[in-house]
Design an enzyme around this catalytic site. Structure first.
Site, short mmCIF file in Angstrom:
data_model
loop_
_atom_site.label_atom_id
_atom_site.label_comp_id
_atom_site.label_asym_id
_atom_site.label_seq_id
_atom_site.Cartn_x
_atom_site.Cartn_y
_atom_site.Cartn_z
N ASP A 278 -43.16 24.62 52.00
CA ASP A 278 -43.57 25.22 50.73
C ASP A 278 -44.88 25.97 50.94
O ASP A 278 -45.90 25.68 50.31
CB ASP A 278 -43.70 24.13 49.66
CG ASP A 278 -44.06 24.71 48.29
OD1 ASP A 278 -43.90 25.92 48.10
OD2 ASP A 278 -44.52 23.94 47.44
N PHE A 279 -44.86 26.94 51.88
CA PHE A 279 -46.06 27.71 52.18
C PHE A 279 -46.27 28.75 51.09
O PHE A 279 -45.36 29.52 50.77
CB PHE A 279 -45.92 28.41 53.53
CG PHE A 279 -46.11 27.50 54.72
CD1 PHE A 279 -46.11 26.11 54.58
CD2 PHE A 279 -46.28 28.03 55.99
CE1 PHE A 279 -46.29 25.28 55.68
CE2 PHE A 279 -46.47 27.21 57.09
CZ PHE A 279 -46.47 25.83 56.94
N GLU A 280 -47.46 28.78 50.53
CA GLU A 280 -47.79 29.71 49.47
C GLU A 280 -49.10 30.41 49.79
O GLU A 280 -49.66 30.25 50.88
CB GLU A 280 -47.87 28.97 48.13
CG GLU A 280 -46.56 28.29 47.73
CD GLU A 280 -46.64 27.55 46.41
OE1 GLU A 280 -47.67 27.68 45.72
OE2 GLU A 280 -45.68 26.84 46.06
N GLY A 281 -49.60 31.16 48.83
CA GLY A 281 -50.91 31.79 48.98
C GLY A 281 -50.98 32.70 50.20
O GLY A 281 -50.20 33.63 50.35
N MET B 182 -45.16 25.84 44.56
CA MET B 182 -45.50 24.89 43.50
C MET B 182 -46.94 24.40 43.67
O MET B 182 -47.43 24.30 44.77
CB MET B 182 -44.57 23.68 43.57
CG MET B 182 -43.25 23.89 42.90
SD MET B 182 -42.11 24.87 43.87
CE MET B 182 -41.80 23.81 45.25
#
Length: 606
Positions: free
Chosen positions: A391-394, A1
């Site tokens: 919420d690890f992204e990228g 998110m």
């Protein structure tokens, strides 16, 4: 998110670049003598696609009645996203023999080739074929080669291609008969998460396939297997089939086993069906600021978005509440903490969520890991929180090229994250709520691709959450994959599913509850999670992110997964009335949308 609701590897068009053999020259076609031709046969099965896709394994193919080159059917396949729509079949051949592969194709950038030849793998292609065009190439098998794989595929983003009348001409092989069905299937040791099986050997069998509830879950060469990753206190049925070069036998008789009760990880006092929402606590956007005290009682888990690092590799996480200049209605720290206590007194859980679009976190060293643990602990203690959401992204998680086994990861950012989360769980005890919100790119995409792949060239982030989820499955309270901002993902039916309807959520959730082979390896299966660990991630409104579905579609997905009613084209592998619930981005966007999402949840679960 993210703070706008739109982010992730797919939305940024960072697609996987999958290596493929694409030799651009056509080997000379060897002339066959009349004596050799007399002994040759066409070994390709269903090369004209008259029997649908029988004999072929396709990532994105179907049969059509027009256009066709001959007969009544042809193959149609459309590359999409990171897939180039390959259709392939494995053929039994003779060692040290000459073969001619040919086929007719239409479309842009169409390839025809063979791998596993034991000598030099070959391919031929055309850049553009407005009408049916013949492709042909030859190869010689190696001295010990008994099988080759023939294939056709397109290329990324170049549109639909067609194929018909594919043939592999050369010396035939008598494959014999498939073996008899196994007998004596017996259940051995049963635990809360596994069942041991054994059976009698079958003459002429070279391997065995294990089926759980009608789904192929394991292949072995011996006469025993242990099926892992099962749900406690659950009944399962098992069958076994024998295989050899001629094919697979009929399945054995069925045996059943019920796993024992187990003590799963996570908080035991969540409601049977929970609604999870992210609260924009450190920033404002078009959804506006929502005070903690104004969050309705519908929300059972509230994730504070976001805790972010001081730098990508520091591991030093800070949670800064939205300043009054950005959020004019923000409450004081004292009121914020008091509202958290009131929520907890009402049975709600409040977590700190780490990451988001801007919060790239890479724990590259043990020092960063230790800093992560200490800094996150300070946030939890300062606000009296119930746990942690990852919420690890990228580019927070990716896999080293040598890291190929999700069960035994070696990449530092993965190993250190697992260690940090286990440390936090041990520090705060069994009531500590641990949740994760990965994107489909990092989880379900692992069915096709894992890391850079055996031959390199893939995106190292593909499936990178799988080792973290697997290592912490006994500690994990909730996994709510973001079923939004996603490109097409292949389900267990080997068809691509796209956002916009109930089927996408059904297929993605079924994968988590059924388990799946990682990178297509039937001997390396990601085990299913418990239904009480799964919440489906959806956007709360059209403003929140790509992939919004109306309440009626949400209801269809829940009906199918929990009742096996109201299902669409995707056939689930079970029914899970204990599915925990839904997650959404976000509480703020749901408020902006007149509480449509949470109202529908309350209406459904009561």
């Amino acid at each position: 998110m993210d703070r706008t609701g739109r982010t992730g590897p797919f939305s940024r068009r960072r697609l996987i670049a999958v290596c493929t053999a694409t030799a651009l020259t056509v080997p000379g076609l060897a002339a066959l003598s009349s004596a050799a031709r007399a002994a040759d046969a066409d070994l390709a099965r269903n090369g004209g696609f008259e029997s649908g896709l029988d004999g072929w394994t396709c990532t994105a193919g179907s049969t059509v009645t027009s256009p066709v080159r001959s007969g009544s059917s042809a193959l149609k396949a459309t590359p999409a996203g990171s897939d180039y729509a390959q259709c392939a079949q494995t053929v039994t051949v003779k060692p040290d023999a000459q073969y001619t592969l040919s086929g007719y194709v239409r479309g842009s950038y169409v390839y025809l080739g063979a791998t596993g030849t034991g000598t030099t793998d070959v391919s031929t292609w055309t850049q553009s074929a407005a009408d049916w065009q013949k492709l042909a190439t030859t190869f010689r098998t190696g001295p010990s080669t008994t099988k080759v794989t023939i294939y056709t595929h397109g290329w990324y983003g170049t549109g639909t291609y067609y194929a018909d009348d594919v043939s592999l001409v050369g010396p035939g092989v008598d494959a014999g008969q498939p073996p008899a069905a196994p007998t004596g299937l017996t259940v051995g040791t049963v635990s809360s998460s596994s069942v041991a099986l054994s059976w009698s050997a079958v003459a002429g069998a070279t391997g065995y396939v294990v089926y759980r509830d009608g789904v192929k879950v394991q292949t072995v060469t011996g006469t025993s297997a242990t099926v892992n990753g099962l749900t406690p206190s659950t009944a399962y049925s098992f069958q076994v089939a024998a295989t050899n070069d001629a094919g697979e036998s009929a399945k054995s008789s069925t045996v059943t086993a019920t796993t024992s009760a187990g003590s799963g990880g996570g908080s035991s006092d969540l409601p049977p069906h929970a609604l999870v929402g992210y609260l924009h606590a450190s920033f404002a956007n078009g959804a506006g600021y929502t005070r903690m005290a104004d969050v309705p009682d519908s929300w059972d888990v509230i994730d504070l978005a976001f805790g972010e690092p001081t730098s990508v590799t520091s591991g030093d996480i800070r949670f800064n509440r939205c300043p009054a200049t950005e959020c004019p209605t923000v409450e004081s720290d004292a009121d914020f903490k008091a509202a958290i206590k009131a929520k907890q007194a009402a049975g709600k859980k409040v977590l700190i969520s780490i990451g988001g679009q801007n919060g790239q976190v890479q724990l590259t060293t043990t020092a960063a890991r230790d800093t992560f643990v200490s800094s996150v602990s300070k946030i939890i203690d300062a606000y009296g929180l119930d746990g942690l959401d990852i919420d690890f992204e990228g580019h927070s998680l990716s896999l080293d090229a040598s890291d190929t086994d999700f069960k035994h990861p070696t990449t530092p950012v993965v190993v250190n994250l697992i260690s940090a989360l286990k440390t936090l769980k041990a520090k705060y005890g069994s009531k500590f709520v641990l949740s994760m919100a990965p994107e489909t790119f990092f989880v379900q995409l692992g069915y096709q691709y894992y890391g850079t792949g055996k031959w390199g060239g893939q995106d190292p982030r593909a499936g990178a959450y799988l080792p973290v989820i697997h290592a912490l499955r006994d500690d994990l309270t909730l996994l709510h994959v973001q079923d939004y901002n996603s490109g097409p993902i292949m389900g267990l039916d080997n068809q691509y599913h796209s956002m916009g309807g109930a089927d996408f959520h059904i297929a993605m959730t079924d994968m988590l509850l059924t388990g799946f082979p990682v990178a297509g390896d039937a001997n390396n299966v990601f085990p299913p999670l418990r239904p009480d660990q799964i919440a489906i991630g959806m956007p709360a409104s059209t403003n929140a992110g790509n992939g919004y579905v109306a309440p009626a579609e949400v209801t269809k997905a829940l009906d199918c997964l929990t009742k096996k009613t109201n299902c669409g084209s995707y056939a689930t592998h079970g029914t899970w009335p204990g599915l925990r619930g839904l997650m959404t981005w976000s509480v703020n966007w749901d408020r902006f949308g007149s509480w449509e999402f949470s109202t529908n949840f309350d209406r459904y679960f009561g």
